[in-house]
Design a protein around this motif. Structure first.
Motif: not given
Length: 355
Positions: A4, A15, A17-20, A35, A39-41, A43-44
């Motif tokens: 990340c 993790s 699992t998502s893209e920015e 990807q 990180s998904h964390e 990004n969230n």
């Protein structure tokens, strides 16, 4: 290996699992980082940061007038709405209503305007449908009023006046005298028992209103600007480039906030995009450039044309050479370009027109 670029962590702690997006999708961004870059964390967590940026900063104003809508949607049905706020008529400034702006048009939400001396009006907007149906729908919701509401205070209300409005699953109460809050429940029961609107005359929204909105210019705006510029730096230079420790102070501030030593709004006379003024950039496009001044790597970003230009200090100890890089988000045409690609395409078009 996936790392990340903001948390500098790897799997399995993080993790991927998502893209920015480079530019947030909510203002029309299309291109995503590969990807494994963010990180998904992270990004969230950025989602909440971007939401404040789009709804409550300077960007909220042009976005309400021009768009785009949710996730960059260009359909008028999906157009961006401002927060519900107080609006008053230009011709009658004491006539205050609850409403919002979408694509530059004011909408007054369904609401009850109540005077404790006994006068009650149901106010709505014609665009929401036939009056009696609107009130019928409002009356069904009114018994479920549970004191979970957004409060709007304004001294222009009379001491015995208040408004109860409902929009997008949320209640709104507007008044000047907080002492009235304890009496609201009683008035709701009285309104429901007397069925005062069954034979009422509709009262629709006033025209050409003044809108009263609060804009927040805090570090969430500047951190989002820095994140966009840093995203593009990673996109154009690669993951390994931005993982260098010289960017650690910036990345920590983007993620965690704190004292802002990195970003500021530029005065109009210092606009770095003026050097490109002869170039016909897409109207209302978002733009950024990254350049080196001395040993400082600096990013400049603007939104909706050359407005709201912000300068970002990416790092102060950059000894390597750096070629100017830029990016353009033409959200109205759903296209994005590097500055070089845009200039080359413009050159090719001009050459073709000369032949």
């Amino acid at each position: 290996m996936r790392v990340c670029i903001y948390l500098k962590g790897t799997e399995p702690e993080l993790s991927f699992t998502s893209e920015e997006h480079i530019f947030p999708a909510g203002i029309g961004g299309i291109q995503k980082l590969p990807q494994g870059y963010v990180s998904h964390e992270c990004n969230n967590a950025f989602s909440a940061l971007e939401l404040e940026f789009m709804r409550n900063s300077l960007i909220a104003l042009p976005r309400q007038f021009y768009g785009p809508g949710k996730r960059g949607n260009l359909s008028p049905k999906k157009a961006t709405k401002s927060n519900v706020t107080l609006m008053s008529s230009r011709d009658a400034p004491d006539l205050i209503e609850l409403g919002y702006i979408s694509l530059g048009r004011p909408y007054v939400i369904p609401q009850l305007k109540i005077d404790i001396n006994g006068t009650v009006h149901f106010i709505s907007d014609r665009s929401f449908g036939e009056y009696k149906k609107q009130f019928k729908d409002f009356a069904k919701k009114l018994p479920k009023f549970d004191y979970k509401y957004i409060l709007h205070e304004d001294e222009r209300f009379g001491k015995g006046d208040f408004i109860i409005g409902y929009h997008d699953g949320k209640w709104h109460v507007a008044l000047s005298n907080k002492a009235l809050i304890s009496e609201i429940d009683g008035f709701i029961e009285k309104i429901l028992s007397q069925k005062v609107f069954e034979n009422g005359t509709p009262q629709y929204a006033t025209v050409q209103p003044k809108v009263h909105q609060t804009i927040q210019m805090d570090d969430r705006y500047f951190r989002t600007c820095a994140k966009i510029v840093f995203n593009y730096l990673a996109f154009t230079k690669g993951q390994e480039f931005v993982l260098n420790e010289r960017f650690d102070p910036l990345r920590d501030w983007i993620v965690n906030g704190g004292e802002n030593e990195f970003a500021t709004l530029l005065a109009r006379e210092n606009n770095r995009f003026e050097m490109f003024s002869p170039i016909p950039f897409p109207e209302l496009s978002h733009r950024l450039i990254i350049t080196k001044i001395g040993t400082t790597l600096i990013g400049y970003i603007s939104f909706y044309g050359a407005g709201f230009e912000t300068v970002i200090k990416l790092c102060t100890n950059f000894e390597d050479s750096f070629e100017l890089a830029g990016y353009i988000c033409d959200w109205q045409k759903r296209k994005e370009y590097s500055l070089n690609d845009f200039l080359n395409a413009l050159h090719d078009k001009n050459e073709s027109n000369l032949m």
